[in-house]
Scaffold this motif. Structure first.
Motif, mmCIF file in Angstrom:
data_model
loop_
_atom_site.group_PDB
_atom_site.id
_atom_site.type_symbol
_atom_site.label_atom_id
_atom_site.label_comp_id
_atom_site.label_asym_id
_atom_site.label_seq_id
_atom_site.Cartn_x
_atom_site.Cartn_y
_atom_site.Cartn_z
ATOM 1 N N SER A 4 -2.705 -3.587 1.875
ATOM 2 C CA SER A 4 -1.450 -3.933 2.535
ATOM 3 C C SER A 4 -0.493 -2.748 2.517
ATOM 4 C CB SER A 4 -0.803 -5.132 1.827
ATOM 5 O OG SER A 4 0.463 -5.414 2.375
ATOM 6 N N LYS A 5 0.063 -2.403 3.679
ATOM 7 C CA LYS A 5 0.922 -1.227 3.786
ATOM 8 C C LYS A 5 2.239 -1.385 3.040
ATOM 9 C CE LYS A 5 -1.026 0.250 8.218
ATOM 10 N NZ LYS A 5 -0.762 0.542 9.651
ATOM 11 N N ASN A 6 2.683 -2.631 2.840
ATOM 12 C CA ASN A 6 3.972 -2.811 2.176
ATOM 13 C C ASN A 6 3.825 -3.152 0.693
ATOM 14 O OD1 ASN A 6 2.885 -5.334 2.560
ATOM 15 N ND2 ASN A 6 4.775 -6.301 3.259
ATOM 16 N N GLY A 7 2.594 -3.103 0.167
ATOM 17 C CA GLY A 7 2.390 -3.409 -1.239
ATOM 18 C C GLY A 7 2.591 -2.195 -2.134
ATOM 19 N N THR A 8 2.865 -2.447 -3.417
ATOM 20 C CA THR A 8 2.995 -1.387 -4.412
ATOM 21 C C THR A 8 1.714 -1.366 -5.234
ATOM 22 O OG1 THR A 8 5.391 -1.813 -4.526
ATOM 23 C CG2 THR A 8 4.414 -0.453 -6.270
ATOM 24 N N PHE A 9 0.822 -0.431 -4.922
ATOM 25 C CA PHE A 9 -0.485 -0.338 -5.566
ATOM 26 C C PHE A 9 -0.535 0.866 -6.498
ATOM 27 C CE2 PHE A 9 -1.312 -2.721 -1.702
ATOM 28 C CZ PHE A 9 -2.193 -3.710 -2.123
ATOM 29 N N VAL A 10 -0.976 0.610 -7.736
ATOM 30 C CA VAL A 10 -1.139 1.682 -8.711
ATOM 31 C C VAL A 10 -2.521 1.571 -9.337
ATOM 32 C CG1 VAL A 10 1.308 1.953 -9.234
ATOM 33 C CG2 VAL A 10 -0.042 0.272 -10.502
ATOM 34 N N GLY A 11 -3.031 2.687 -9.820
ATOM 35 C CA GLY A 11 -4.348 2.678 -10.430
ATOM 36 C C GLY A 11 -4.549 3.879 -11.317
ATOM 37 N N ARG A 12 -5.797 4.128 -11.638
ATOM 38 C CA ARG A 12 -6.154 5.254 -12.489
ATOM 39 C C ARG A 12 -7.352 5.972 -11.893
ATOM 40 N NH1 ARG A 12 -8.418 3.637 -16.909
ATOM 41 N NH2 ARG A 12 -7.865 5.374 -18.288
ATOM 42 N N VAL A 13 -7.355 7.285 -11.976
ATOM 43 C CA VAL A 13 -8.503 8.076 -11.535
ATOM 44 C C VAL A 13 -8.860 9.072 -12.629
ATOM 45 C CG1 VAL A 13 -7.882 7.890 -9.089
ATOM 46 C CG2 VAL A 13 -7.125 9.890 -10.421
ATOM 47 N N TRP A 14 -10.104 9.510 -12.596
ATOM 48 C CA TRP A 14 -10.546 10.559 -13.501
ATOM 49 C C TRP A 14 -10.352 11.903 -12.815
ATOM 50 C CZ3 TRP A 14 -11.946 10.627 -18.506
ATOM 51 C CH2 TRP A 14 -12.557 11.794 -18.998
ATOM 52 N N LEU A 15 -9.587 12.790 -13.464
ATOM 53 C CA LEU A 15 -9.350 14.128 -12.924
ATOM 54 C C LEU A 15 -10.327 15.101 -13.573
ATOM 55 C CD1 LEU A 15 -5.433 14.378 -12.935
ATOM 56 C CD2 LEU A 15 -6.944 13.849 -11.007
ATOM 57 N N PRO A 16 -11.303 15.597 -12.837
ATOM 58 C CA PRO A 16 -12.300 16.503 -13.426
ATOM 59 C C PRO A 16 -11.676 17.730 -14.072
ATOM 60 C CG PRO A 16 -13.009 15.755 -11.260
ATOM 61 C CD PRO A 16 -11.593 15.306 -11.419
ATOM 62 N N GLN A 17 -10.639 18.294 -13.439
ATOM 63 C CA GLN A 17 -10.049 19.519 -13.967
ATOM 64 C C GLN A 17 -9.305 19.295 -15.280
ATOM 65 O OE1 GLN A 17 -9.146 17.859 -11.305
ATOM 66 N NE2 GLN A 17 -6.940 17.950 -10.892
ATOM 67 N N GLU A 18 -8.875 18.039 -15.521
ATOM 68 C CA GLU A 18 -8.161 17.717 -16.758
ATOM 69 C C GLU A 18 -9.085 17.065 -17.785
ATOM 70 O OE1 GLU A 18 -5.299 18.750 -17.339
ATOM 71 O OE2 GLU A 18 -4.286 19.039 -15.416
ATOM 72 N N GLU A 19 -10.285 16.725 -17.355
ATOM 73 C CA GLU A 19 -11.240 16.008 -18.193
ATOM 74 C C GLU A 19 -10.600 14.762 -18.792
ATOM 75 O OE1 GLU A 19 -12.678 18.917 -21.003
ATOM 76 O OE2 GLU A 19 -14.235 19.587 -19.618
ATOM 77 N N PRO A 21 -7.836 11.016 -17.514
ATOM 78 C CA PRO A 21 -7.329 10.140 -16.458
ATOM 79 C C PRO A 21 -5.912 10.473 -16.014
ATOM 80 C CG PRO A 21 -7.070 9.062 -18.566
ATOM 81 C CD PRO A 21 -7.699 10.405 -18.845
ATOM 82 N N ALA A 22 -5.584 9.993 -14.819
ATOM 83 C CA ALA A 22 -4.217 10.098 -14.289
ATOM 84 C C ALA A 22 -3.828 8.770 -13.672
ATOM 85 C CB ALA A 22 -4.133 11.205 -13.245
ATOM 86 N N LEU A 23 -2.540 8.472 -13.726
ATOM 87 C CA LEU A 23 -2.016 7.315 -12.991
ATOM 88 C C LEU A 23 -1.799 7.734 -11.543
ATOM 89 C CD1 LEU A 23 0.725 5.732 -15.297
ATOM 90 C CD2 LEU A 23 -1.747 5.398 -15.320
ATOM 91 N N VAL A 24 -2.130 6.840 -10.620
ATOM 92 C CA VAL A 24 -1.929 7.158 -9.208
ATOM 93 C C VAL A 24 -1.220 6.011 -8.503
ATOM 94 C CG1 VAL A 24 -3.900 8.718 -9.033
ATOM 95 C CG2 VAL A 24 -4.226 6.268 -8.598
ATOM 96 N N ALA A 25 -0.483 6.362 -7.469
ATOM 97 C CA ALA A 25 0.096 5.394 -6.546
ATOM 98 C C ALA A 25 -0.569 5.616 -5.192
ATOM 99 C CB ALA A 25 1.606 5.583 -6.438
ATOM 100 N N VAL A 26 -0.799 4.535 -4.456
ATOM 101 C CA VAL A 26 -1.426 4.626 -3.141
ATOM 102 C C VAL A 26 -0.327 4.609 -2.086
ATOM 103 C CG1 VAL A 26 -3.132 3.652 -1.570
ATOM 104 C CG2 VAL A 26 -3.397 3.341 -4.040
ATOM 105 N N ARG A 27 -0.275 5.672 -1.281
ATOM 106 C CA ARG A 27 0.750 5.773 -0.240
ATOM 107 C C ARG A 27 0.101 6.240 1.050
ATOM 108 N NH1 ARG A 27 4.741 9.218 -4.223
ATOM 109 N NH2 ARG A 27 5.428 7.464 -5.542
ATOM 110 N N ALA A 28 0.106 5.362 2.055
ATOM 111 C CA ALA A 28 -0.424 5.703 3.381
ATOM 112 C C ALA A 28 -1.825 6.301 3.310
ATOM 113 C CB ALA A 28 0.530 6.654 4.108
ATOM 114 N N GLY A 29 -2.680 5.691 2.473
ATOM 115 C CA GLY A 29 -4.059 6.136 2.390
ATOM 116 C C GLY A 29 -4.301 7.378 1.564
ATOM 117 N N VAL A 30 -3.280 7.802 0.805
ATOM 118 C CA VAL A 30 -3.409 8.994 -0.041
ATOM 119 C C VAL A 30 -3.089 8.605 -1.482
ATOM 120 C CG1 VAL A 30 -2.554 11.312 -0.517
ATOM 121 C CG2 VAL A 30 -2.792 10.523 1.854
#
Length: 378
Positions: A4-19, A21-30
């Motif tokens: 949903s474009k108007n939702g507030t979506f957050v998650g976690r990803v594994w950053l290879p360069q940092e070995e 995790p990072a918190l992420v927000a989803v904005r316009a498919g990015v």
């Protein structure tokens, strides 16, 4: 997967360069990295009084397109991959919260984990119970009357006790940091021969018992193991990769609330390597206990969770369609692809393996703390 474009979506990803995790927000498919000293973990973000306002105020750093992660290109070690969206939260679950699946638990118990006996027992139990449980409110006077009738008929069960009695079943689904995320393999303990996915809505609850959002979950169910004895529940539920969560947490805001959870419709699709396909649905409208009641039975003066919790709320899905042997119903095969989806929460996709064949769990809370400290985030 459309979010949903108007939702507030957050998650976690594994950053290879940092070995790590990072918190992420989803904005316009990015995906934007919003990790900071104020919110180094999802636990810290969920504890904020205004988590939505905080997320919206973070400029963040664009790290990749959502499609790149979801398309499988995350297998490339240079591209971030999705993790389960929680970190330090306890992973709890409430079971036997829907009438239809509650009857299947009674059948599992009566069959002592033997799928060959399930069909005949299902006929007998259904003949006694009928539709009397469908709109029954757990803990009500009407429920007490049904309990008396079932005892007289000799089909009372511990599963019916927690299904329609005053006290909900609450158990630990997995250890902190043990859940797998979107695209990961989900595990079956190798001793199981009768099992199925459980598509569920999972609440994000902070240390004060406030519900901050929701995500999707697969509470993998080993029907034969738990059916042999309720004392095997821990062994049936908590195994390597047996808990899947994701893809993202949708925070409660002006576009999404607990009422959306109450009205949620979940779709399930299982695709086997042999071309087998099974579809199913689970409707939160048919739950026997209100989501906030389940939260109150889990956290409160009787039990504190200083880092909050993720709470599975049970499923209506009860697979009785025969897959191979007549009368034995459904069971997983290795390689099954399970997709759990909801129009407002996205889709959680996992491939079924044995727990012994899934990647071992090696990154725990201590590793997270050391990683964040090395990155000067704590």
């Amino acid at each position: 997967m459309e979010l949903s474009k108007n939702g507030t979506f957050v998650g976690r990803v594994w950053l290879p360069q940092e070995e790590g995790p990072a918190l992420v927000a989803v904005r316009a498919g990015v995906l934007f990295d919003i990790t900071s000293k104020d919110a180094p973990t999802m636990r810290d973000l969920a504890e904020m009084d205004d988590a939505v306002g905080f997320v919206r105020a973070q400029e963040g750093k664009a790290i990749c397109n959502l499609d790149d992660v979801l398309s499988g290109r995350a297998a490339n070690p240079s591209i971030p991959r999705l993790l389960a969206p929680c970190d330090l939260h306890a992973i709890k679950a409430c079971g036997v919260t829907f009438a239809r699946s509650m009857l299947e638990r009674v059948i599992e118990e009566r069959a002592a984990g033997n799928p060959d006996l399930a069909s005949k027992i299902r006929e007998r139990v259904t003949a006694v119970v009928g539709d009397s449980l469908r709109n029954l409110k757990a803990g009500s006077l009407e429920a007490a009357k049904v309990k008396e009738a079932l005892i007289e008929e000799g089909v009372w069960s511990q599963y019916l006790e927690v299904g329609i009695g005053p006290d909900a079943e609450v158990f630990t689904k997995g250890q902190i940091m043990s859940a797998v995320g979107y695209g990961d393999e989900v595990g079956l303990h190798p001793i199981s021969r009768w099992n199925n996915p459980e598509p569920e809505v999972v609440l994000v609850v902070d240390s004060q018992g406030r519900v901050k959002g929701a995500t999707l979950g697969n509470d993998v169910n080993l029907r034969d193991v738990e059916g042999r004895s309720a004392l095997l529940l821990g062994k049936a539920k908590d195994n390597n990769a047996s808990c899947a969560l994701g893809p993202f947490i949708r925070l409660f805001d002006e576009s999404y609330s607990i009422d959306d959870v109450r009205d949620a419709e979940l779709d399930l699709r299982i695709e086997g390597e042999d071309g087998y396909v099974l579809t199913g649905r689970s409707s939160m409208k048919e739950i026997s206990r209100d989501p906030l009641d389940l939260v109150a039975q889990t956290i409160g003066p009787h039990h504190q969770y200083p880092d909050g919790l993720m709470l599975f709320m049970g499923t209506l899905f009860a697979p009785v369609e025969d897959r191979d042997v007549p009368g034995q119903g459904f069971t997983h095969k290795i390689g099954d692809v399970v997709t759990i989806s909801n129009a407002k929460l996205g889709a959680l996709v996992n491939t079924v393996r044995l727990s012994t064949e899934c990647p071992p769990w090696t990154f725990g809370a201590s590793h997270l703390m050391r990683n964040l400290a090395a990155r000067q985030l704590i």
